[in-house]
Each structure stands twice: as C-alpha cells, then as structure tokens.
Enzyme design. Structure first.
Site, PDB file in Angstrom:
ATOM      1  N   TYR A 101      -7.274 -27.037  -6.111  1.00  0.00           N
ATOM      2  CA  TYR A 101      -6.224 -26.451  -6.955  1.00  0.00           C
ATOM      3  C   TYR A 101      -4.896 -27.200  -6.764  1.00  0.00           C
ATOM      4  O   TYR A 101      -4.512 -27.503  -5.632  1.00  0.00           O
ATOM      5  CB  TYR A 101      -6.071 -24.968  -6.581  1.00  0.00           C
ATOM      6  CG  TYR A 101      -4.967 -24.248  -7.306  1.00  0.00           C
ATOM      7  CD1 TYR A 101      -5.075 -23.970  -8.658  1.00  0.00           C
ATOM      8  CD2 TYR A 101      -3.822 -23.852  -6.638  1.00  0.00           C
ATOM      9  CE1 TYR A 101      -4.060 -23.299  -9.326  1.00  0.00           C
ATOM     10  CE2 TYR A 101      -2.799 -23.180  -7.302  1.00  0.00           C
ATOM     11  CZ  TYR A 101      -2.920 -22.911  -8.650  1.00  0.00           C
ATOM     12  OH  TYR A 101      -1.917 -22.257  -9.301  1.00  0.00           O
ATOM     13  N   ASP A 173     -11.978 -21.343  -0.793  1.00  0.00           N
ATOM     14  CA  ASP A 173     -11.203 -20.725  -1.863  1.00  0.00           C
ATOM     15  C   ASP A 173     -12.216 -20.274  -2.911  1.00  0.00           C
ATOM     16  O   ASP A 173     -12.796 -21.090  -3.628  1.00  0.00           O
ATOM     17  CB  ASP A 173     -10.199 -21.738  -2.441  1.00  0.00           C
ATOM     18  CG  ASP A 173      -9.327 -21.135  -3.533  1.00  0.00           C
ATOM     19  OD1 ASP A 173      -9.739 -20.130  -4.142  1.00  0.00           O
ATOM     20  OD2 ASP A 173      -8.240 -21.684  -3.792  1.00  0.00           O
ATOM     21  N   LYS A 198      -6.588 -13.917 -10.492  1.00  0.00           N
ATOM     22  CA  LYS A 198      -7.590 -14.392 -11.451  1.00  0.00           C
ATOM     23  C   LYS A 198      -8.666 -13.322 -11.665  1.00  0.00           C
ATOM     24  O   LYS A 198      -8.358 -12.264 -12.158  1.00  0.00           O
ATOM     25  CB  LYS A 198      -8.152 -15.723 -10.976  1.00  0.00           C
ATOM     26  CG  LYS A 198      -7.087 -16.723 -10.470  1.00  0.00           C
ATOM     27  CD  LYS A 198      -6.124 -17.185 -11.534  1.00  0.00           C
ATOM     28  CE  LYS A 198      -4.893 -17.906 -10.997  1.00  0.00           C
ATOM     29  NZ  LYS A 198      -5.112 -18.950 -10.020  1.00  0.00           N
TER      30      LYS A 198
HETATM   31  C1  LIG Z   1      -4.378 -19.709  -9.044  1.00  0.00           C
HETATM   32  C2  LIG Z   1      -5.082 -20.306  -7.900  1.00  0.00           C
HETATM   33  C3  LIG Z   1      -4.477 -20.373  -6.629  1.00  0.00           C
HETATM   34  C4  LIG Z   1      -3.057 -19.897  -6.378  1.00  0.00           C
HETATM   35  O1  LIG Z   1      -2.937 -18.537  -6.564  1.00  0.00           O
HETATM   36  P1  LIG Z   1      -1.570 -17.810  -7.084  1.00  0.00           P
HETATM   37  O2  LIG Z   1      -1.981 -16.392  -7.157  1.00  0.00           O
HETATM   38  O3  LIG Z   1      -1.215 -18.404  -8.402  1.00  0.00           O
HETATM   39  O4  LIG Z   1      -0.536 -18.089  -6.049  1.00  0.00           O
HETATM   40  C5  LIG Z   1      -5.219 -20.910  -5.591  1.00  0.00           C
HETATM   41  N1  LIG Z   1      -6.467 -21.376  -5.781  1.00  0.00           N
HETATM   42  C6  LIG Z   1      -7.070 -21.343  -6.989  1.00  0.00           C
HETATM   43  C7  LIG Z   1      -8.444 -21.880  -7.141  1.00  0.00           C
HETATM   44  C8  LIG Z   1      -6.400 -20.809  -8.079  1.00  0.00           C
HETATM   45  O5  LIG Z   1      -6.991 -20.795  -9.281  1.00  0.00           O
END
Ligand SMILES: *Cc1c(COP(=O)(O)O)cnc(C)c1O
Length: 380
Positions: A101, A173, A198
C-alpha cells in the site's frame, strides 16, 4: 459467544445485550473519563484513550474473527501500522512486499528510515528472493496479499516459515480481503493488521484500523504502545465498524461473486490487455489463492490496451462505478492508480503503469455493473 461459525460470531462476539439496560446493540460510550468508586478503584475503565467499552466490544469481535486472542483498534490503518512499527528499534530491518500500500511505503521510506529502521522491498511471490533479503538484523516480514494495485497473491505460509527460521515476526496487512476470506494467523503469521476503513467498515463512512494477534507478549507490548502513542478511534467510529462487521459475511460473498463476473467479462474484452484477479485461472498465483482464500474478493485491476488515455477515458465514462479512491464499500469504485492512489510512488520501484485501472467491485446487481462497464468501453 462461542460458535464456530464466522457469520454468527460477527454479530455476537463482544456484543451481548447491555448489562445495564438490555440494549441489543452495543451503546456508543461517548465519554472520556469514568467515575471511580474509591481512589484508583474502577471497573477496568479510567480514561478512554486507555480503554472504552465500545472499543472493547470491537476489539473482542475482531480477535475472534481473525482466530486470534487479542484485538486492538486504532484511529486509522496508518495509525495501526505506525504503532506496530514501535515494536522495532533503531538498526532493525524489515523485509516488505514490493507491491505494498502506497501509504505504508511512504511511512517506511520517508518517515521511519530517518529513525534508523531499514527496509528492503522484494517480490514476495518469490519465496527464494524473500529468503535472500533476510539479514541478521531482520525483525519483521511485512506481507500484503492480495497486493494493491496489481492483485498479486503472496503465499503467507511460505513467507511465515522463512520469518520463523530468521526469528522474525510475520505481519500481514489483511485489508484487501478481510478475515472472512483469509485468516493469516491460521497460516503462521504472528500479527494481522487492517484498515477497517475498507471491508470491515464496509460502507465508506469511517476511518479506522486494527491489529490482532494470538501472542500474549506481543499483545501486551502493543496494548502499552496503543495507550502510549494514542492513535485510538473514538467510540462512534468503533460503533460504525462493529455495525459494518455484522454483514461482513454476506457482503464478501457478493463482492466476490460480482468481481468474478466482471473479471471474466473484462478478460473477453478486446480493449483490455490484461486482467489481474485471483479468481481467474490466468492469474499466476491462482492455485495459492484457492488454497489460502475462501473466495477471491472484490478487488481487481486491468491494463487498458489503448494506454494511459484510454484508462482515463474509461474511468471518466462510468456512471455507476464512482470515480474515486479507497475501496471495500458497498458501492463500486473505479480509479487510475498512477494518477490517484499511487501518485506518491511515482519514480520508485513501486511505480505502476498509467494504463492500469483499478476496480473496487461493490454489491450492486451484477447486471447493472456489467452494463455500466460496457457503456464506458463503448464510449472510449
Ligand atoms: C487503506 C489502506 C491502508 C491505510 O489505512 P487508512 O485507514 O487509510 O489509514 C493500509 N493498507 C491497505 C492495504 C489499505 O488499503
């Protein structure tokens, strides 16, 4: 609440009716402090940075869904990642998957390197290359799978084995597919993190993050760091994520069905050079994805044959797919990563093709999504 069934736990774990009132939904405990019965005596809550009942409900539920023991909620995905990196100290080295990311890359490269942490970015679909990147000071292997925006699939069990041999932690992640489709702790990972912004939140109405582990020692350090660094979510935000989680199982089924339909349609489209979706047999890690994921999720990307201009024209021409960043909500989104989400990696090894289009396929009716893309292609 002790069911084996994910969909049941999503609705009930940490969410028993409120003891004081019988409220079926966990209340939003919008309070910063708590009355003490005597000096230093309380029921586990003294100040809401340290602990809050709405947050505690979310943390318990997240731990259960990831098959971990301990959950911690954060103010954003980046807040969770920043706090996780406080596990390390100056001189420590991290091996990171190269398609990570953009915000994670930015934090590692442009902030944390100045504090003496070292990072190597490698293609983790290649376990041999990953093993070669490990050094004596490697403390952590950072996996993201499927990756963003090229939807590569990393074999979590294979990388976790490399980490174990090196005495390093494996962090995954898991934002892109949610625990409904993939449970990294069961594959040997030590720590799972999420941007709950998300799929877990799922409705594009909240920013949040989370960490889950089954390791008591890691948890205790992280719990200390959560309070010490203070990147905690407010109770309303925790409540929104909890509410989203109740329908996660249903949503992920539909996201996956719709995305597969769209991916198959794009694969037949002569204006598309290549489609990246782990549910397609043409995906290079199709077999790993089948083993490791319950279904293929809602994220896909493709290269427009007509190049950068064509990618932009398609992204502008959709009516149902909204042109925008982010992902994982009920509504479908379209974007051109090189000009939007991945601008910050231009000129770096993570730079992506300007002809790449990324879709976050929502849970609308598949026929409407297909028709929208067809009309967009016809216009461009
Ligand atoms: C959006 C995202 C993040 C960061 O998260 P936020 O809530 O925007 O701080 C980290 N890893 C992935 C894979 C993401 O899609």
């Amino acid at each position: 609440m002790n069911s084996d069934q994910f969909a049941t736990r999503a609705i009930h774990v940490g969410q028993a009716p409120d003891a004081a009132t019988g409220a079926v939904v966990v209340p939003i405990y919008q309070t910063s402090t708590y009355a003490q019965s005597d000096v230093g005596e309380h029921k586990g809550y003294d100040y809401s940075r340290t602990a809050n009942p709405t947050r505690a409900a979310l943390e318990e539920c997240l731990a259960s869904l990831e098959e971990g023991k301990f959950g911690l909620a954060f103010s954003s995905g980046m807040g969770a990642i920043t706090t996780l990196m406080f596990l390390l100290k100056k001189g420590d080295h991290v091996v990171v998957c190269d398609d990570v990311y953009g915000g994670t890359f930015r934090l590692f490269r442009r902030v944390l390197e100045d504090f003496g942490l070292e990072f190597s970015f490698v293609d983790m679909t290649n376990p041999e290359a990953t093993a070669r990147a490990v050094r004596v000071n490697t403390r952590m292997l950072w996996i993201e799978t499927p990756t963003n925006p090229l939807i590569k699939v990393v074999d979590i069990a294979a990388i976790a084995q490399i980490a174990k041999k090196a005495g390093a932690w494996t962090v995954v992640d898991n934002t892109f597919v949610s625990p409904y489709l993939q449970k990294p702790l069961t594959l040997g990972a030590d720590i799972v993190m999420h941007s709950t912004t998300k799929y877990l939140g799922g409705h594009s109405d909240v920013i949040g993050g989370a960490v889950v582990t089954a390791d008591k020692e890691i948890f205790e350090r992280l719990k200390f760091l959560q309070n010490a660094a203070g990147a905690v979510p407010g109770p309303l935000d925790c409540w929104l994520v909890l509410r989203g989680i109740k329908t996660l199982a249903l949503r992920m089924e539909r996201h996956s069905e719709n995305a597969l339909t769209i991916a198959q349609m794009l694969e037949k489209n002569f204006a598309v050079e290549r489609v990246f979706y782990p549910g397609l047999k043409s995906h290079p890690q199709y077999e790993i994805a089948r083993r490791q994921m319950g279904a293929s999720g809602g994220m896909l990307s493709f290269i427009a044959r007509g190049g950068a201009e064509s990618a932009r024209r398609i992204a502008r021409a959709t009516r149902l797919f909204t042109l925008g960043e982010s992902l994982g909500g009920v509504e479908s989104l379209i974007e051109v990563p090189a000009a939007m989400t991945h601008m910050s990696v231009a000129g770096s090894p993570l730079e992506v093709s300007p002809a790449l289009v990324r879709l976050s396929v929502g849970i609308e009716h598949a026929d409407d999504l297909r028709a929208d893309l067809e009309q967009a292609f016809a216009q461009s």
